[in-house]
Design a protein around this motif. Sequence first.
Motif, PDB file in Angstrom:
ATOM      1  N   THR A 103       0.822  -1.217   0.000  1.00  0.00           N
ATOM      2  CA  THR A 103       0.000   0.000   0.000  1.00  0.00           C
ATOM      3  C   THR A 103       0.851   1.259   0.000  1.00  0.00           C
ATOM      4  O   THR A 103       0.370   2.321  -0.380  1.00  0.00           O
ATOM      5  N   GLY A 104       2.074   1.164   0.452  1.00  0.00           N
ATOM      6  CA  GLY A 104       2.936   2.335   0.577  1.00  0.00           C
ATOM      7  C   GLY A 104       2.819   3.009   1.924  1.00  0.00           C
ATOM      8  O   GLY A 104       3.560   3.940   2.229  1.00  0.00           O
ATOM      9  N   GLU A 105       1.901   2.539   2.765  1.00  0.00           N
ATOM     10  CA  GLU A 105       1.702   3.156   4.081  1.00  0.00           C
ATOM     11  C   GLU A 105       2.955   3.068   4.947  1.00  0.00           C
ATOM     12  O   GLU A 105       3.302   4.023   5.643  1.00  0.00           O
ATOM     13  N   PRO A 109       6.889   3.614   1.616  1.00  0.00           N
ATOM     14  CA  PRO A 109       6.349   4.405   0.502  1.00  0.00           C
ATOM     15  C   PRO A 109       6.964   4.081  -0.861  1.00  0.00           C
ATOM     16  O   PRO A 109       6.282   4.161  -1.872  1.00  0.00           O
ATOM     17  N   GLU A 131       4.988   1.375  -2.848  1.00  0.00           N
ATOM     18  CA  GLU A 131       3.551   1.538  -3.114  1.00  0.00           C
ATOM     19  C   GLU A 131       3.179   0.987  -4.492  1.00  0.00           C
ATOM     20  O   GLU A 131       3.808   1.304  -5.499  1.00  0.00           O
TER      21      GLU A 131
END
Length: 105
Positions: free
Chosen positions: A47-49, A52, A55
């Motif tokens: 998700t890149g959460e 990053p 992502e």
Amino acid sequence: MKYPYEVTVTDTGHPITAGVKDFRVASEQYYMSVDPNNHVLAESTFTGEHLPWLEGKTIPQAWTRTWGRGRVFYSAVGHDLDDLQNPDVTRLCTQGFAWAARQDA
């Protein structure tokens, strides 16, 4: 780093993934370079959460390959006891081990 992520079964027709549904785990989401000859059974997308720079990158989470006359099954899932108690993870591992050993699950 341990956090929740989705694992998507990409080959539902393989004996290892028979009856295995997509599932969620809370574990390390591995990223790695893999041999393009591996047969991917399941994957996850970052998700890149938490990372990053990854992502949107999709990474295999379970795959097979042959090695000479042998069979190899790999799963990145299972670093946490709670994940191993998920029925879909248990089924994936049980059927994967049986497939690699050429035994019925």
